[in-house]
Design an enzyme around this catalytic site. Structure first.
Site, mmCIF file in Angstrom:
data_model
loop_
_atom_site.group_PDB
_atom_site.id
_atom_site.type_symbol
_atom_site.label_atom_id
_atom_site.label_comp_id
_atom_site.label_asym_id
_atom_site.label_seq_id
_atom_site.Cartn_x
_atom_site.Cartn_y
_atom_site.Cartn_z
ATOM 1 N N PRO A 1 41.066 36.571 34.057
ATOM 2 C CA PRO A 1 39.595 36.496 34.095
ATOM 3 C C PRO A 1 38.999 36.242 32.720
ATOM 4 C CG PRO A 1 40.372 38.726 34.656
ATOM 5 C CD PRO A 1 41.578 37.867 34.510
ATOM 6 N N GLU B 1 47.017 45.350 34.249
ATOM 7 C CA GLU B 1 45.963 44.928 33.314
ATOM 8 C C GLU B 1 46.318 43.626 32.606
ATOM 9 O OE1 GLU B 1 43.014 46.217 33.356
ATOM 10 O OE2 GLU B 1 43.780 47.624 34.854
ATOM 11 N N ARG C 1 45.907 18.075 45.526
ATOM 12 C CA ARG C 1 45.182 17.066 46.309
ATOM 13 C C ARG C 1 44.772 15.861 45.456
ATOM 14 N NH1 ARG C 1 39.675 17.463 46.423
ATOM 15 N NH2 ARG C 1 39.399 16.882 48.598
ATOM 16 N N ASP D 1 33.687 13.849 46.226
ATOM 17 C CA ASP D 1 33.641 15.317 46.226
ATOM 18 C C ASP D 1 32.627 15.840 45.222
ATOM 19 O OD1 ASP D 1 35.645 15.707 48.042
ATOM 20 O OD2 ASP D 1 37.224 15.959 46.541
HETATM 21 C C1 SAM Z 1 43.357 43.335 37.528
HETATM 22 S S1 SAM Z 1 43.516 41.770 36.766
HETATM 23 C C2 SAM Z 1 43.438 42.204 35.058
HETATM 24 C C3 SAM Z 1 42.058 42.197 34.552
HETATM 25 C C4 SAM Z 1 41.969 42.420 33.056
HETATM 26 N N1 SAM Z 1 42.057 43.804 32.762
HETATM 27 C C5 SAM Z 1 40.639 41.900 32.570
HETATM 28 O O1 SAM Z 1 39.625 42.558 32.765
HETATM 29 O O2 SAM Z 1 40.604 40.764 32.064
HETATM 30 C C6 SAM Z 1 45.220 41.392 37.002
HETATM 31 C C7 SAM Z 1 45.555 39.933 36.984
HETATM 32 O O3 SAM Z 1 44.894 39.267 38.032
HETATM 33 C C8 SAM Z 1 44.683 37.916 37.667
HETATM 34 N N2 SAM Z 1 43.253 37.629 37.794
HETATM 35 C C9 SAM Z 1 42.292 38.506 38.171
HETATM 36 N N3 SAM Z 1 41.094 37.919 38.221
HETATM 37 C C10 SAM Z 1 41.276 36.633 37.869
HETATM 38 C C11 SAM Z 1 40.397 35.524 37.737
HETATM 39 N N4 SAM Z 1 39.081 35.623 37.934
HETATM 40 N N5 SAM Z 1 40.928 34.337 37.373
HETATM 41 C C12 SAM Z 1 42.252 34.213 37.141
HETATM 42 N N6 SAM Z 1 43.130 35.236 37.244
HETATM 43 C C13 SAM Z 1 42.653 36.432 37.608
HETATM 44 C C14 SAM Z 1 45.226 37.733 36.254
HETATM 45 O O4 SAM Z 1 46.552 37.248 36.357
HETATM 46 C C15 SAM Z 1 45.177 39.163 35.737
HETATM 47 O O5 SAM Z 1 46.057 39.362 34.680
#
Ligand code: SAM
Length: 269
Positions: free
Chosen positions: A88, A115, A157, A172
């Site tokens: 994220p 995390e 795609r 698109d």
């Molecule tokens: C619980 S999340 C970790 C969040 C992290 N503590 C933070 O706040 O940035 C666990 C994993 O889910 C994935 N993930 C969660 N949300 C995501 C998003 N919006 N985009 C991409 N990957 C995501 C990533 O691989 C991340 O390391």
């Protein structure tokens, strides 16, 4: 194109056997390899996480299994892949990035849990590879597998031969070209009347010019409604006279730099 995914939930990637991506695999257009991260653990419990340095809630994925897994994946192929790290805190995944990644022969995805992954892993591989930390949206999921499914579908795609009609993605939302950065408007199919609702007359007129114009107006309308940020960001040179008139009706005005802006609701003079 070759795709590798390293994960602690290989079964989560099962949808990659279905529909468009599944067919692309069956046709030999996509070579997808899923790896279980726990295969690179060395303790009896196949541990992949540990407590965070500095304290705080949650667990962090250990560097050793990730390092060994990525070494093994890299050693199993020719050339250098792009490593795509779902997080994220990454840069937004966009249609433009999907297009860019679709032109690379080899992608390696590293969906995390907990995390996230010990920072040193990405620092280590970024020193010699193209590593992209990418977010699929402003929300936090429990793991990176769903983002991998999202990204792989968007990328696959765009590969030549994957969509039945090669022009399908030309119109698109977000597609490069005349509709760049606009959302696609509504679409219709047969029957021409359904529950008392008609298909817009212009679409059955057979008049290509009017249809193209109507579609563009609808794209402007929808973008103005759902994603005004996209209009504000658009290069004003992309708008013709008719676009400008449509935008004016929707409350948009060119600013001193030529870009379009709109007074906040209730502030129109
Ligand atoms: C619980 S999340 C970790 C969040 C992290 N503590 C933070 O706040 O940035 C666990 C994993 O889910 C994935 N993930 C969660 N949300 C995501 C998003 N919006 N985009 C991409 N990957 C995501 C990533 O691989 C991340 O390391």
């Amino acid at each position: 194109m070759r795709l590798d995914v390293v994960t602690i939930f290989p079964e989560y990637l099962e949808p990659l056997n279905v529909s468009l991506v599944g067919k692309a695999r069956a046709a030999g257009l996509l070579d997808v390899r899923i790896h279980d991260l726990r295969a690179w653990t060395r303790d009896r419990h196949h541990t992949v996480d540990d407590t965070p340095y500095g304290g705080g809630p949650g667990m962090v994925m250990k560097p050793e299994p990730w390092g060994e897994a990525l070494d093994a994946v890299l050693a199993s192929g020719e050339g250098e892949p792009v490593v795509v790290v779902p997080t994220p805190s990454g840069r937004p995944f966009t249609q433009r990035l999907a297009g860019e990644l679709s032109e690379r022969p080899w992608l390696v995805f590293t969906p995390a849990r907990y995390e996230g992954i010990d920072r040193r892993v990405m620092d280590e591989f970024a020193a010699r590879l193209d590593v992209r930390e990418v977010s699929i949206g402003d929300y936090v999921l429990a793991g990176g597998e769903a983002p991998v499914l999202v990204m792989v579908e968007a990328i696959a795609r765009l590969l030549p031969g994957v969509l039945g009609n090669a022009d399908s993605h030309r119109d698109d939302s977000f597609a490069p070209g005349p509709m760049a950065d606009l959302l696609e408007g509504p679409v219709y199919t047969k029957p021409p009347q359904w529950r008392g609702r008609d298909v817009p007359e212009v679409l059955i007129s057979g008049h290509h010019g009017r249809i193209a114009r109507w579609r563009r107006d609808q794209a402007l309308l929808r973008t103005s409604l759902h994603r005004p940020d996209l209009i504000a960001r658009c290069d004003p040179a992309a708008f013709d006279r008719h676009d400008r008139a449509t935008l004016a009706e929707l409350g948009w005005r060119p600013g001193p730099d030529g870009r379009f802006g709109r007074a906040p609701d209730g502030m129109e003079e």
